[in-house]
Design a protein around this motif. Sequence first.
Motif, short mmCIF file in Angstrom:
data_model
loop_
_atom_site.label_atom_id
_atom_site.label_comp_id
_atom_site.label_asym_id
_atom_site.label_seq_id
_atom_site.Cartn_x
_atom_site.Cartn_y
_atom_site.Cartn_z
N PRO A 61 1.53 10.09 29.39
CA PRO A 61 2.62 9.14 29.65
C PRO A 61 2.14 7.69 29.53
CG PRO A 61 2.67 10.88 31.26
CD PRO A 61 1.42 11.08 30.45
N ASP A 62 3.02 6.83 29.05
CA ASP A 62 2.78 5.40 28.83
C ASP A 62 1.76 5.12 27.73
OD1 ASP A 62 4.63 4.68 30.79
OD2 ASP A 62 3.11 4.81 32.37
N GLN A 63 1.44 6.10 26.91
CA GLN A 63 0.56 5.87 25.77
C GLN A 63 1.37 5.84 24.49
OE1 GLN A 63 -2.50 8.95 26.06
NE2 GLN A 63 -3.92 7.41 26.87
N ARG A 64 0.79 5.17 23.49
CA ARG A 64 1.48 5.02 22.20
C ARG A 64 0.75 5.85 21.15
NH1 ARG A 64 4.44 -0.26 22.18
NH2 ARG A 64 4.28 -0.15 19.94
N LEU A 65 1.53 6.65 20.45
CA LEU A 65 1.01 7.48 19.35
C LEU A 65 1.43 6.81 18.05
CD1 LEU A 65 -0.12 10.11 18.06
CD2 LEU A 65 2.14 11.11 18.44
N VAL A 66 0.47 6.63 17.14
CA VAL A 66 0.76 6.00 15.85
C VAL A 66 0.45 7.00 14.74
CG1 VAL A 66 0.21 4.11 14.28
CG2 VAL A 66 0.20 3.72 16.75
N PHE A 67 1.48 7.28 13.92
CA PHE A 67 1.31 8.10 12.72
C PHE A 67 1.12 7.17 11.54
CE2 PHE A 67 3.94 10.91 15.35
CZ PHE A 67 3.27 12.11 15.20
N THR A 68 0.21 7.51 10.64
CA THR A 68 0.03 6.79 9.39
C THR A 68 0.27 7.78 8.25
OG1 THR A 68 -1.62 5.38 10.43
CG2 THR A 68 -1.55 5.39 8.03
N VAL A 69 1.22 7.40 7.37
CA VAL A 69 1.62 8.30 6.28
C VAL A 69 1.74 7.49 4.99
CG1 VAL A 69 3.39 9.91 5.48
CG2 VAL A 69 2.98 9.64 7.91
N ASP A 70 1.25 8.05 3.89
CA ASP A 70 1.48 7.45 2.58
C ASP A 70 2.76 8.05 2.02
OD1 ASP A 70 -0.82 5.90 2.58
OD2 ASP A 70 -2.03 7.52 1.76
N THR A 71 3.82 7.24 1.97
CA THR A 71 5.11 7.74 1.49
C THR A 71 5.41 7.28 0.07
OG1 THR A 71 6.26 5.86 2.46
CG2 THR A 71 6.10 7.86 3.80
N GLY A 72 4.91 6.13 -0.32
CA GLY A 72 5.18 5.62 -1.67
C GLY A 72 6.47 4.84 -1.77
N THR A 73 7.48 5.22 -1.02
CA THR A 73 8.75 4.49 -1.00
C THR A 73 9.17 4.25 0.44
OG1 THR A 73 10.03 6.54 -1.02
CG2 THR A 73 9.57 5.52 -3.16
N LYS A 74 9.99 3.24 0.62
CA LYS A 74 10.46 2.91 1.96
C LYS A 74 11.48 3.97 2.41
CE LYS A 74 13.19 -0.33 4.55
NZ LYS A 74 14.29 -1.23 4.43
N PRO A 75 11.22 4.61 3.52
CA PRO A 75 12.18 5.62 4.00
C PRO A 75 13.37 4.95 4.70
CG PRO A 75 10.34 5.50 5.49
CD PRO A 75 10.03 4.56 4.35
N ASP A 76 14.43 5.74 4.83
CA ASP A 76 15.60 5.26 5.54
C ASP A 76 15.62 5.69 7.00
OD1 ASP A 76 16.69 4.02 3.28
OD2 ASP A 76 17.55 5.92 2.60
N ARG A 77 14.96 6.81 7.27
CA ARG A 77 15.04 7.35 8.61
C ARG A 77 13.75 8.09 8.95
NH1 ARG A 77 19.08 11.97 10.92
NH2 ARG A 77 18.54 11.65 13.08
N SER A 87 0.80 -1.23 0.00
CA SER A 87 0.00 0.00 0.00
C SER A 87 0.84 1.28 0.00
CB SER A 87 -0.93 0.01 1.22
OG SER A 87 -0.16 0.07 2.41
N GLY A 88 2.14 1.17 0.26
CA GLY A 88 3.00 2.35 0.33
C GLY A 88 2.77 3.18 1.58
N THR A 89 2.23 2.53 2.61
CA THR A 89 1.89 3.22 3.84
C THR A 89 2.95 2.97 4.90
OG1 THR A 89 -0.44 2.93 3.35
CG2 THR A 89 0.13 3.48 5.62
N LEU A 90 3.28 4.04 5.62
CA LEU A 90 4.25 3.96 6.71
C LEU A 90 3.52 4.17 8.03
CD1 LEU A 90 7.33 3.92 7.48
CD2 LEU A 90 7.19 6.41 7.44
N ASN A 91 3.72 3.27 8.98
CA ASN A 91 3.17 3.40 10.32
C ASN A 91 4.31 3.60 11.30
OD1 ASN A 91 0.39 3.09 9.79
ND2 ASN A 91 0.67 0.89 9.60
N VAL A 92 4.27 4.70 12.02
CA VAL A 92 5.30 5.02 13.01
C VAL A 92 4.65 5.02 14.39
CG1 VAL A 92 6.99 6.72 13.75
CG2 VAL A 92 6.48 6.45 11.32
#
Length: 147
Positions: A111-127, A64-69
């Motif tokens: 505190p102690d919670q997890r934040l998830v970003f969802t981004v369409d990047t199209g390519t695999k990032p390095d950093r 899908s080209g989606t990045l989850n952080v």
Amino acid sequence: MGFGVSGSTAVVFLGVLIASGTLYTAAAGSAERVSEAHDAESEELLDRRNTVIEAAEVVYDNSSGTLNVTVTNNGTTTLSVEDTSLLVDNEYVLPNGTTVDGDTATDVWAPDQRLVFTVDTGTKPDRVKVVAGNGVAASNTTVAEVN
């Protein structure tokens, strides 16, 4: 010595009194502003010292080209999702969506919670780098791939 000397002495004394009052008011106001700025700076420094975030997991979906952080708030400071920035390969990106422990509508990242970003990047990032509103940052160079 007549009235002229006494009158002029009174005028000079009155002028010195008015000038002293004005100077005191200006000096007291300036000292108060400096004190308030110092207190605000101390509070910000304390917030930064109590903030610890970790870019725990970065997953790129090839299909899908989606990045989850996924970022974990390991400190004691409550952060704002809106003020948290995401950098992918050193470029600022706007996420398609954010969730804090499954809640998509909240701006509070406690505190102690997890934040998830969802981004369409199209390519695999390095950093990937996440920067909280108070300037504390976490980065991750290990990007896992899934199909």
